[in-house]
Design a protein around this motif. Structure first.
Motif, mmCIF file in Angstrom:
data_model
loop_
_atom_site.group_PDB
_atom_site.id
_atom_site.type_symbol
_atom_site.label_atom_id
_atom_site.label_comp_id
_atom_site.label_asym_id
_atom_site.label_seq_id
_atom_site.Cartn_x
_atom_site.Cartn_y
_atom_site.Cartn_z
ATOM 1 N N ALA A 20 20.707 3.634 -1.608
ATOM 2 C CA ALA A 20 19.992 4.612 -1.787
ATOM 3 C C ALA A 20 18.900 4.806 -1.258
ATOM 4 C CB ALA A 20 20.150 4.902 -3.839
ATOM 5 N N ARG A 21 18.590 5.867 -0.331
ATOM 6 C CA ARG A 21 17.392 6.558 -0.159
ATOM 7 C C ARG A 21 16.547 7.076 -1.413
ATOM 8 N NH1 ARG A 21 15.280 6.026 4.660
ATOM 9 N NH2 ARG A 21 17.057 4.880 5.683
ATOM 10 N N GLY A 22 15.282 7.074 -1.984
ATOM 11 C CA GLY A 22 14.379 7.351 -2.920
ATOM 12 C C GLY A 22 13.160 8.057 -2.302
ATOM 13 N N THR A 23 12.538 7.746 -3.330
ATOM 14 C CA THR A 23 11.427 8.602 -3.214
ATOM 15 C C THR A 23 10.200 8.150 -4.366
ATOM 16 O OG1 THR A 23 11.769 10.502 -2.371
ATOM 17 C CG2 THR A 23 9.348 10.237 -3.020
ATOM 18 N N LEU A 24 8.778 7.257 -4.200
ATOM 19 C CA LEU A 24 8.249 6.266 -5.079
ATOM 20 C C LEU A 24 7.792 8.407 -6.123
ATOM 21 C CD1 LEU A 24 7.878 3.764 -5.557
ATOM 22 C CD2 LEU A 24 5.545 4.400 -4.781
ATOM 23 N N VAL A 25 7.731 8.173 -6.768
ATOM 24 C CA VAL A 25 7.549 9.458 -8.277
ATOM 25 C C VAL A 25 6.671 8.421 -9.213
ATOM 26 C CG1 VAL A 25 8.928 10.456 -7.757
ATOM 27 C CG2 VAL A 25 8.826 9.257 -9.466
ATOM 28 N N ASP A 26 5.172 9.395 -9.414
ATOM 29 C CA ASP A 26 4.326 8.739 -10.974
ATOM 30 C C ASP A 26 4.958 9.317 -12.108
ATOM 31 O OD1 ASP A 26 2.710 8.101 -12.092
ATOM 32 O OD2 ASP A 26 1.279 7.813 -10.693
ATOM 33 N N ARG B 40 1.035 -1.259 0.055
ATOM 34 C CA ARG B 40 0.052 -0.016 0.349
ATOM 35 C C ARG B 40 1.101 1.591 0.218
ATOM 36 N NH1 ARG B 40 -4.333 -1.821 4.883
ATOM 37 N NH2 ARG B 40 -5.100 -3.954 3.407
ATOM 38 N N SER B 41 2.054 1.831 -0.992
ATOM 39 C CA SER B 41 3.251 2.202 -1.137
ATOM 40 C C SER B 41 2.083 3.714 -1.524
ATOM 41 C CB SER B 41 4.078 2.132 -1.845
ATOM 42 O OG SER B 41 4.422 0.940 -1.225
ATOM 43 N N VAL B 42 1.893 4.532 -1.567
ATOM 44 C CA VAL B 42 2.064 5.536 -2.367
ATOM 45 C C VAL B 42 2.886 6.916 -2.433
ATOM 46 C CG1 VAL B 42 -0.344 5.983 -0.444
ATOM 47 C CG2 VAL B 42 1.767 6.649 0.387
ATOM 48 N N VAL B 43 2.623 7.455 -3.544
ATOM 49 C CA VAL B 43 3.185 8.546 -4.776
ATOM 50 C C VAL B 43 3.409 9.361 -3.606
ATOM 51 C CG1 VAL B 43 3.542 9.902 -6.181
ATOM 52 C CG2 VAL B 43 2.323 8.224 -6.509
ATOM 53 N N THR C 124 3.066 7.350 -16.857
ATOM 54 C CA THR C 124 2.206 6.036 -17.127
ATOM 55 C C THR C 124 2.991 5.771 -16.128
ATOM 56 O OG1 THR C 124 4.883 5.450 -17.711
ATOM 57 C CG2 THR C 124 3.238 7.213 -19.338
ATOM 58 N N ARG C 125 3.559 5.211 -15.322
ATOM 59 C CA ARG C 125 4.347 3.944 -14.421
ATOM 60 C C ARG C 125 4.639 4.920 -13.569
ATOM 61 N NH1 ARG C 125 5.722 -0.663 -16.562
ATOM 62 N NH2 ARG C 125 6.909 -2.383 -15.312
ATOM 63 N N LEU C 126 4.779 4.321 -11.978
ATOM 64 C CA LEU C 126 5.343 4.154 -11.298
ATOM 65 C C LEU C 126 6.775 4.584 -11.518
ATOM 66 C CD1 LEU C 126 3.545 2.816 -8.226
ATOM 67 C CD2 LEU C 126 3.689 5.070 -8.763
ATOM 68 N N GLY C 127 8.153 4.730 -10.683
ATOM 69 C CA GLY C 127 9.437 4.881 -10.759
ATOM 70 C C GLY C 127 9.882 5.350 -9.155
ATOM 71 N N ILE C 128 11.158 5.467 -9.294
ATOM 72 C CA ILE C 128 11.932 5.747 -8.115
ATOM 73 C C ILE C 128 13.409 6.828 -7.867
ATOM 74 C CG2 ILE C 128 13.136 5.141 -5.798
ATOM 75 C CD1 ILE C 128 11.704 2.396 -5.704
#
Lengths: 240, 240
Positions: A50-56, A33-36, A59-63
């Protein structure tokens, strides 16, 4: 609780880049249940994280990845295992990553060849995936490398100095080890190595006999025990 | 090769008696193509063993038992484990017997209660069978006793002096142990114990924090590692 972790292709982590996620990882993150916008630790299974952030990106989810950290290489710990049952081998691959084992080698021996469900090619690919997946669970940035199956004589051809240990009930308690010494264990299959194979290990590999306990252990229990005591011995100098 | 081994009900071994075999054991011996007259090692999983001979009384196969040996009791090693996945728990029960663990306790913790496939009653019976079956494979005459599930406070009510060790990444390397000291480990579930549960272990059980390695281990890997290092530490006095 363990942090949210995602796995990417080895070598793909670059400072400041946005990385597209593979389907399996997308599924894993959705299950959680991750969210952007969520913080994610990204691992490549080959020492980088690495630390990162979930982005949209629409078209697709990425980090979106921050600064990449390179973990120091683990000391060389090799387990060459006369693998029998495939499900036990798959679980073992996962546990090797948890225990900081650098390489897992399925060993073809006289008696493991008789085992019907022994480790075949397709199983190796699955074992590699399981070893990499275990980076997320364990937080170890180094996945165990699962090599192709080989016979005993191929072990002698490996480059680099190596201390060979043969798991054998007649052996002594596991000796002390230097923190960074390269150590390789040979674990026989169910039914054990043949006398000729044991002789080969002693003479051609100069292997020391080490007992992992008084009972007869299954191949996977013995391999896990070898990983555990190796990790334990490497810590002596650090802590005592 | 391992000798032919058969399992019988605890306490049923008596010098010179002929014992009828249960169906599961008959099947096991037939799979191994045993013939009447074959030598068999009989184990009851409760410390008794005997050499015997496979006999056929006309209606059923049995074993004519020779002199019964009583193995000395194992030192007390308890693993109280916040068990999650049931298949991993079943494999763990088997490995506990291989590693000389005396008792395995499924621990109900705040976070293990959230695990859907956590260990239920029917699973415990299967785990008991697996622990006993492992006597044949391993040759250990003592099967690990798999207890009913319990909560943390029930551990404090157990009789007898006990050294409590809590598996925790912040802990020190596993300490030395006397050969016969009673040792009990607490292994948290996936996600770990809560701060309140850890506090309970430290204060009410006077548990020492022990690290089983730098990575986050799955509950079953941690439990096996605890069994391995305990067995290792108990051997120091014998061999060094």
């Amino acid at each position: 609780m363990t942090a949210l972790r995602a796995l990417v292709t080895p070598g793909s982590l670059v400072d400041g880049m946005t990385i597209a996620l593979e389907d399996a990882e997308l599924h894993h993150l959705r299950v959680r249940r991750s969210v952007v916008g969520a913080d994610v630790v990204v691992l490549d299974g080959a020492g980088s994280s690495a630390r990162g952030t979930l982005v949209d990106d629409g078209t697709r989810l990425g980090i979106a990845v921050g600064a990449v950290q390179a973990a120091p290489a683990l000391p060389v710990t090799i387990l060459a295992v006369g693998a029998g049952d495939k499900d036990r081998f798959l679980l073992l691959a996962e546990r090797c990553t948890e225990l900081g084992v650098s390489r897992l080698i399925p060993l073809e021996t006289e008696r493991s060849q008789a085992v019907g469900s022994r480790v075949r090619e397709g199983v190796l690919e699955r074992a590699r995936r399981r070893a990499r997946e275990a980076c997320k669970q364990s937080g170890n940035p180094w996945a165990t490398v699962v090599e192709d199956a080989c016979m005993l004589p191929a072990l002698a051809l490996r480059p680099g100095a190596m201390r060979w240990l043969l798991a054998d009930a007649r052996g002594r308690r596991c000796p002390a080890m230097a923190r960074d010494a390269a150590v390789a264990w040979i674990i026989g299959p169910e039914g054990g190595l043949t006398p000729a194979e044991i002789e080969y290990c002693r003479v051609d590999l100069a292997a020391e006999l080490v007992s992992l306990g008084p009972a007869t252990l299954r191949f996977d229990t013995a391999a896990i025990a070898a990983g555990v005591v190796t990790q334990d011995r490497r810590r002596i100098i650090l802590e005592e």
